[in-house]
Write a protein that holds these residues in place. Sequence first.
Motif, PDB file in Angstrom:
ATOM      1  N   GLU A 189     -28.697 -15.622  14.905  1.00 31.21           N
ATOM      2  CA  GLU A 189     -28.065 -14.902  16.015  1.00 31.21           C
ATOM      3  C   GLU A 189     -28.400 -13.411  15.954  1.00 31.21           C
ATOM      4  O   GLU A 189     -28.714 -12.800  16.989  1.00 31.21           O
ATOM      5  N   ILE A 190     -28.342 -12.833  14.767  1.00 32.43           N
ATOM      6  CA  ILE A 190     -28.665 -11.409  14.630  1.00 32.43           C
ATOM      7  C   ILE A 190     -30.120 -11.162  15.011  1.00 32.43           C
ATOM      8  O   ILE A 190     -30.436 -10.235  15.777  1.00 32.43           O
ATOM      9  N   GLN A 191     -31.025 -11.998  14.500  1.00 33.67           N
ATOM     10  CA  GLN A 191     -32.456 -11.841  14.779  1.00 33.67           C
ATOM     11  C   GLN A 191     -32.749 -11.975  16.275  1.00 33.67           C
ATOM     12  O   GLN A 191     -33.450 -11.142  16.868  1.00 33.67           O
ATOM     13  N   ARG A 222     -19.991  -0.701  15.509  1.00 34.51           N
ATOM     14  CA  ARG A 222     -19.035  -1.800  15.463  1.00 34.51           C
ATOM     15  C   ARG A 222     -19.781  -3.126  15.382  1.00 34.51           C
ATOM     16  O   ARG A 222     -20.912  -3.248  15.866  1.00 34.51           O
ATOM     17  N   VAL A 223     -19.125  -4.115  14.819  1.00 37.82           N
ATOM     18  CA  VAL A 223     -19.731  -5.444  14.707  1.00 37.82           C
ATOM     19  C   VAL A 223     -19.705  -6.108  16.080  1.00 37.82           C
ATOM     20  O   VAL A 223     -18.630  -6.279  16.665  1.00 37.82           O
ATOM     21  N   TRP A 227     -21.749 -11.672  16.948  1.00 37.63           N
ATOM     22  CA  TRP A 227     -21.977 -11.862  15.520  1.00 37.63           C
ATOM     23  C   TRP A 227     -20.681 -12.221  14.804  1.00 37.63           C
ATOM     24  O   TRP A 227     -20.679 -13.101  13.937  1.00 37.63           O
ATOM     25  N   SER A 228     -19.605 -11.528  15.145  1.00 39.43           N
ATOM     26  CA  SER A 228     -18.336 -11.745  14.446  1.00 39.43           C
ATOM     27  C   SER A 228     -17.806 -13.159  14.670  1.00 39.43           C
ATOM     28  O   SER A 228     -17.060 -13.677  13.830  1.00 39.43           O
ATOM     29  N   ARG A 229     -18.201 -13.792  15.791  1.00 41.17           N
ATOM     30  CA  ARG A 229     -17.755 -15.172  16.041  1.00 41.17           C
ATOM     31  C   ARG A 229     -18.328 -16.146  15.015  1.00 41.17           C
ATOM     32  O   ARG A 229     -17.770 -17.220  14.801  1.00 41.17           O
ATOM     33  N   LEU A 230     -19.442 -15.782  14.392  1.00 41.54           N
ATOM     34  CA  LEU A 230     -20.117 -16.685  13.462  1.00 41.54           C
ATOM     35  C   LEU A 230     -19.774 -16.408  12.006  1.00 41.54           C
ATOM     36  O   LEU A 230     -20.325 -17.048  11.108  1.00 41.54           O
ATOM     37  N   THR A 231     -18.898 -15.448  11.781  1.00 44.62           N
ATOM     38  CA  THR A 231     -18.553 -15.104  10.405  1.00 44.62           C
ATOM     39  C   THR A 231     -17.048 -14.938  10.302  1.00 44.62           C
ATOM     40  O   THR A 231     -16.305 -15.261  11.227  1.00 44.62           O
ATOM     41  N   THR A 235     -12.549  -5.877   9.426  1.00 43.15           N
ATOM     42  CA  THR A 235     -12.154  -4.622  10.072  1.00 43.15           C
ATOM     43  C   THR A 235     -13.115  -3.492   9.727  1.00 43.15           C
ATOM     44  O   THR A 235     -12.846  -2.338  10.031  1.00 43.15           O
ATOM     45  N   LYS A 236     -14.231  -3.819   9.112  1.00 48.96           N
ATOM     46  CA  LYS A 236     -15.177  -2.808   8.660  1.00 48.96           C
ATOM     47  C   LYS A 236     -16.094  -2.357   9.792  1.00 48.96           C
ATOM     48  O   LYS A 236     -16.223  -3.019  10.826  1.00 48.96           O
TER      49      LYS A 236
END
Length: 407
Positions: A189-191, A222-223, A227-231, A235-236
Amino acid sequence: MSRPTGMNASLHAALNTFSQVPWEDLCYLVGEIMYGGHITDQWDRRLCRTYLQELFNPKLFEGELFLCPGFPAPPDLDYAGYHSYVDERLPAENPSLYGLHPNAEVEVMTTTSDSLFRTLLDLQPRDSTEGEEATQSSEEKVKGVLEELLEKLPEEYNVTELLVKTDRRSPYTLVCMQECERMNLLITEIQTSLTELLLALKGELSVSPDLEALQMALFYDRVPESWSRLTFPSTKTLAQWFGDVLSQCRELDTWTQDFVLPAVVWLSGLFSPQSFLTAVMQSIARKNKWPLDRTALCVDVTKKTKDDYGHPPREGAYIHGLYMEGARWDSSAGVLAEAVLKELTPAMPVLYVRAVPDDQLELKNTYECPVYRTKLRGPTYIRSFPLKTRHPPAKWVLAGAALLLSV
């Protein structure tokens, strides 16, 4: 005077029936019936019960109970008298009134400040000039971040080749393979999203709403939501989060070399810590031929750090990467202790987790400490660890003591 009705009528009748106040019944009536049904989170319900047990107390009528520090229980007064007593005697609001440590106020103020500055940052124009020199444009900044992420992004794991490396299908091996598969989804997803955004910035691809949201996230560090849905929840900032992703990959690289359990497992770096802790129980239960539903997780806090261990234990696992909020761990005494001012989330030593028959789990003088992924708590709950304490568990319940995997 109107007659009590409904629940109040039942309570009034019960108090008139017993020669002594049924404190335990009152706690159950208020905590489980009147309010308990409205509290869905089990830890919030425990907090409600603890407050009731602290306040619904025989000492209430003996002049020995303080409703909070500096505020003794009032004498027998009329309605107006209670109002005057509270107005005149109640101390100024502070965390200790609720059983919290002063660090709680520091944390609230810090979080509020961070939120304020993030809002101010959002209100700033993305393309601005300062003096005679123009600052870096938003597209240039995003492109720089994008290229840096693509350069550092590791390759996907070849799950087929990894399966050939070992014919063992132990619980630990399965957890490792599941972690690799989830990491592959995230890397893909990131790639894909970064490559598409790069083409859009070059004018070779139209900018969709998803790409625009990605661009905004990169600009504000921000993330991205995709991407955040897959991990796991975090809060970083993006930079910190991506650093953790790279650390996760390094941990998996070490683990997949020979599929031997790492000497100390970074629990915070796992997509599913619950699966790993279950694997610990399954592995020991199989070895000792115990029924899994009759085993419990035992947690011992060591006095060592990650670097002090060179190999895993014979049974169970060493884990690290946890932080304590609302209290601290006293390594010399081996118990929970009062937090130190301004040390909001001190790191925990290495923990040794293993499985034991549930009838052999020692819970005396322990606090059932919930473990959460982030400070947001709530839906980030993992499980609970029994930690040793010399104080009554109610002290840590009111202090909101919890273990966190990320700060």
